[in-house]
Design an enzyme around this catalytic site. Sequence first.
Site, PDB file in Angstrom:
ATOM      1  N   LEU A  27      -2.935  42.776  40.439  1.00  0.00           N
ATOM      2  CA  LEU A  27      -1.997  42.550  41.551  1.00  0.00           C
ATOM      3  C   LEU A  27      -0.906  43.598  41.582  1.00  0.00           C
ATOM      4  O   LEU A  27      -0.380  43.928  42.636  1.00  0.00           O
ATOM      5  CB  LEU A  27      -1.342  41.174  41.409  1.00  0.00           C
ATOM      6  CG  LEU A  27      -2.224  39.952  41.628  1.00  0.00           C
ATOM      7  CD1 LEU A  27      -1.482  38.689  41.195  1.00  0.00           C
ATOM      8  CD2 LEU A  27      -2.648  39.849  43.084  1.00  0.00           C
ATOM      9  N   TRP A  29       1.888  46.184  38.770  1.00  0.00           N
ATOM     10  CA  TRP A  29       2.340  46.506  37.423  1.00  0.00           C
ATOM     11  C   TRP A  29       3.795  46.916  37.491  1.00  0.00           C
ATOM     12  O   TRP A  29       4.313  47.188  38.577  1.00  0.00           O
ATOM     13  CB  TRP A  29       1.499  47.632  36.804  1.00  0.00           C
ATOM     14  CG  TRP A  29       1.682  48.949  37.481  1.00  0.00           C
ATOM     15  CD1 TRP A  29       2.583  49.927  37.161  1.00  0.00           C
ATOM     16  CD2 TRP A  29       0.980  49.433  38.633  1.00  0.00           C
ATOM     17  NE1 TRP A  29       2.475  50.979  38.033  1.00  0.00           N
ATOM     18  CE2 TRP A  29       1.500  50.708  38.939  1.00  0.00           C
ATOM     19  CE3 TRP A  29      -0.052  48.927  39.429  1.00  0.00           C
ATOM     20  CZ2 TRP A  29       1.042  51.463  40.022  1.00  0.00           C
ATOM     21  CZ3 TRP A  29      -0.505  49.686  40.507  1.00  0.00           C
ATOM     22  CH2 TRP A  29       0.036  50.939  40.776  1.00  0.00           C
ATOM     23  N   GLY A  30       4.418  46.908  36.341  1.00  0.00           N
ATOM     24  CA  GLY A  30       5.813  47.328  36.258  1.00  0.00           C
ATOM     25  C   GLY A  30       6.005  48.106  34.976  1.00  0.00           C
ATOM     26  O   GLY A  30       5.029  48.479  34.322  1.00  0.00           O
ATOM     27  N   PHE A  32       7.030  46.953  32.318  1.00  0.00           N
ATOM     28  CA  PHE A  32       6.820  46.106  31.148  1.00  0.00           C
ATOM     29  C   PHE A  32       5.414  45.533  31.051  1.00  0.00           C
ATOM     30  O   PHE A  32       5.007  45.092  29.989  1.00  0.00           O
ATOM     31  CB  PHE A  32       7.800  44.918  31.188  1.00  0.00           C
ATOM     32  CG  PHE A  32       9.225  45.319  31.061  1.00  0.00           C
ATOM     33  CD1 PHE A  32       9.926  45.843  32.142  1.00  0.00           C
ATOM     34  CD2 PHE A  32       9.886  45.172  29.854  1.00  0.00           C
ATOM     35  CE1 PHE A  32      11.264  46.209  32.027  1.00  0.00           C
ATOM     36  CE2 PHE A  32      11.225  45.536  29.722  1.00  0.00           C
ATOM     37  CZ  PHE A  32      11.906  46.056  30.808  1.00  0.00           C
ATOM     38  N   SER A  33       4.717  45.532  32.155  1.00  0.00           N
ATOM     39  CA  SER A  33       3.518  44.698  32.175  1.00  0.00           C
ATOM     40  C   SER A  33       2.531  45.122  33.255  1.00  0.00           C
ATOM     41  O   SER A  33       2.869  45.908  34.140  1.00  0.00           O
ATOM     42  CB  SER A  33       3.933  43.259  32.475  1.00  0.00           C
ATOM     43  OG  SER A  33       4.478  43.202  33.790  1.00  0.00           O
ATOM     44  N   THR A  34       1.329  44.570  33.156  1.00  0.00           N
ATOM     45  CA  THR A  34       0.422  44.570  34.306  1.00  0.00           C
ATOM     46  C   THR A  34       0.258  43.113  34.734  1.00  0.00           C
ATOM     47  O   THR A  34       0.345  42.204  33.906  1.00  0.00           O
ATOM     48  CB  THR A  34      -0.968  45.152  33.960  1.00  0.00           C
ATOM     49  OG1 THR A  34      -1.500  44.431  32.847  1.00  0.00           O
ATOM     50  CG2 THR A  34      -0.880  46.636  33.613  1.00  0.00           C
ATOM     51  N   VAL A  35       0.053  42.911  36.022  1.00  0.00           N
ATOM     52  CA  VAL A  35      -0.066  41.547  36.542  1.00  0.00           C
ATOM     53  C   VAL A  35      -1.416  41.397  37.233  1.00  0.00           C
ATOM     54  O   VAL A  35      -1.775  42.215  38.082  1.00  0.00           O
ATOM     55  CB  VAL A  35       1.091  41.216  37.508  1.00  0.00           C
ATOM     56  CG1 VAL A  35       0.951  39.801  38.060  1.00  0.00           C
ATOM     57  CG2 VAL A  35       2.449  41.380  36.809  1.00  0.00           C
ATOM     58  N   LYS A  50       0.742  37.647  33.978  1.00  0.00           N
ATOM     59  CA  LYS A  50       1.556  38.820  33.622  1.00  0.00           C
ATOM     60  C   LYS A  50       1.367  39.120  32.144  1.00  0.00           C
ATOM     61  O   LYS A  50       1.712  38.304  31.292  1.00  0.00           O
ATOM     62  CB  LYS A  50       3.028  38.541  33.959  1.00  0.00           C
ATOM     63  CG  LYS A  50       3.973  39.669  33.597  1.00  0.00           C
ATOM     64  CD  LYS A  50       5.349  39.481  34.245  1.00  0.00           C
ATOM     65  CE  LYS A  50       6.329  40.535  33.752  1.00  0.00           C
ATOM     66  NZ  LYS A  50       7.565  40.574  34.539  1.00  0.00           N
ATOM     67  N   ASP A 152      19.024  41.329  39.791  1.00  0.00           N
ATOM     68  CA  ASP A 152      18.183  42.405  40.318  1.00  0.00           C
ATOM     69  C   ASP A 152      17.531  42.013  41.646  1.00  0.00           C
ATOM     70  O   ASP A 152      16.338  42.244  41.859  1.00  0.00           O
ATOM     71  CB  ASP A 152      17.129  42.828  39.287  1.00  0.00           C
ATOM     72  CG  ASP A 152      16.533  44.204  39.598  1.00  0.00           C
ATOM     73  OD1 ASP A 152      17.164  44.966  40.378  1.00  0.00           O
ATOM     74  OD2 ASP A 152      15.447  44.511  39.086  1.00  0.00           O
TER      75      ASP A 152
END
Length: 429
Positions: A27, A29-30, A32-35, A50, A152
Amino acid sequence: SYRKGGYHAVRVGDQFAGGRYVAQRKLGWGQFSTVWLAYDTTTSAYVALKIQKSAAQFVQAALHEISVLSSIADGAPSNSKFVVQLIDQFKHTGPNGQHQCMVLEFLGDSLLRLVKYNRYKGLPLNKVREICQCILIGLDYLHREHGIIHTDLKLENVLLVSTIDPAKDPVRSGVSPILERPEGNVNGAVTSLIEKKLKRRARRAVAKISGQRASMGGMGESPKSERRNIHGIDVRCKVVDFGNACWADNPFAEEIQTRQYRAPEVILQAGYSLSVDMWSFACIAFELATGDMLFTPKVGQGFSEDEDHLALMMELLGKMPRKIATTGAKSKDFFDRHGDLKRIRRLKFWPLNKLLIERYMFSESDALEFSEFLVPLLDFAPEKRPTAQQCLQHAWLAGNDSVPSEMTNETSVENVDAGISNLKIRVGK
Ligand code: ATP
Ligand code: MG
Ligand code: MG
């Protein structure tokens, strides 16, 4: 980043938590993570999985996010309808280490995509009202029930919701939370038939939303049928990304918020509280209605991005009171003792009301009402900004003179359902 301490590589069909969750497609990513979209075999529903990077600081960050999300989930479920729900959490060991995972409810595209999709023209004001109402109910819940500052808020961190579960009724659902991406779906590993149908639906729904700004912004009336189409779409959304959230009585980071949404007291390091979210909220509302960010500061010759940011604020809102300008830990970097900026001397005052009329072609009444809603939220004195609860009572959200005032007053966290049905009644008129 797919190395020790980094992301966990996922393939479609991979199983998590002893086979409970099955990966479907990525879906997003950021940092910190992939979702991943995953199928929950226990509840037969889609969820967002996540998967955090595995290095210690990422695990730490995930645990913080989980603690915020689970305290939010502990509240009355009806009140938390406008913030993302944490469903489950577990650890997953892979070749790159041990990854903290969060199972979140599956939501749709972000408001940023909605604005992009509308070619940055701004959304019809009725849609802006609906979205603002959702965000405010979410914020009111976070602020009053939990004392949590999101820190944020921005368009990326508000995701659309479909009122109908797409997994249960993919074809008949009127609005898909997944909008067709104009630039193509870069993440999509597998696009199923159902998803294609959903996208076709979404395309039609979005086509209805697109191109409405002109008709709602004072450039003449839109044909009746067109207006019925806009009102047929029930925009709902939820606040997500609690990785940076904190409790108001324990603010740990000095520099918070994404640049363009940052409140003046954060720039000046004068301490902050819940009202920083209200500042960002006003920036979001403006961006939804115009398609442009409210403040886009830039480094210039002889001045910093921070100083430019403060200058832009004062050009829109008037001079910052000297007492406020000079009391932050960083005040001396920007202001002289009279409360004037050190390096940017000539400011061109362009108040919000005029900006909306002159640059965005708002009608006088739309501009006046919208700026009466926004300007108090952009008060340089944080304690003077209205709370989310007070904002929910504002006449602008009613958006219709014929709506009796007692109806607008019903919108509160105590009565979220009533709030939403009121929203439909008012906006749908
Ligand atoms: P950041 O660097 O922004 O902090 P992060 O690693 O913490 O990133 P998120 O921002 O939480 O990750 O999620 C990354 C992306 O995954 C989002 O931008 C969004 O596209 C998608 N996403 C996150 N949560 C959901 C959800 N509940 N439903 C659908 N998509 C989601
Ligand atoms: Mg994010
Ligand atoms: Mg995050």
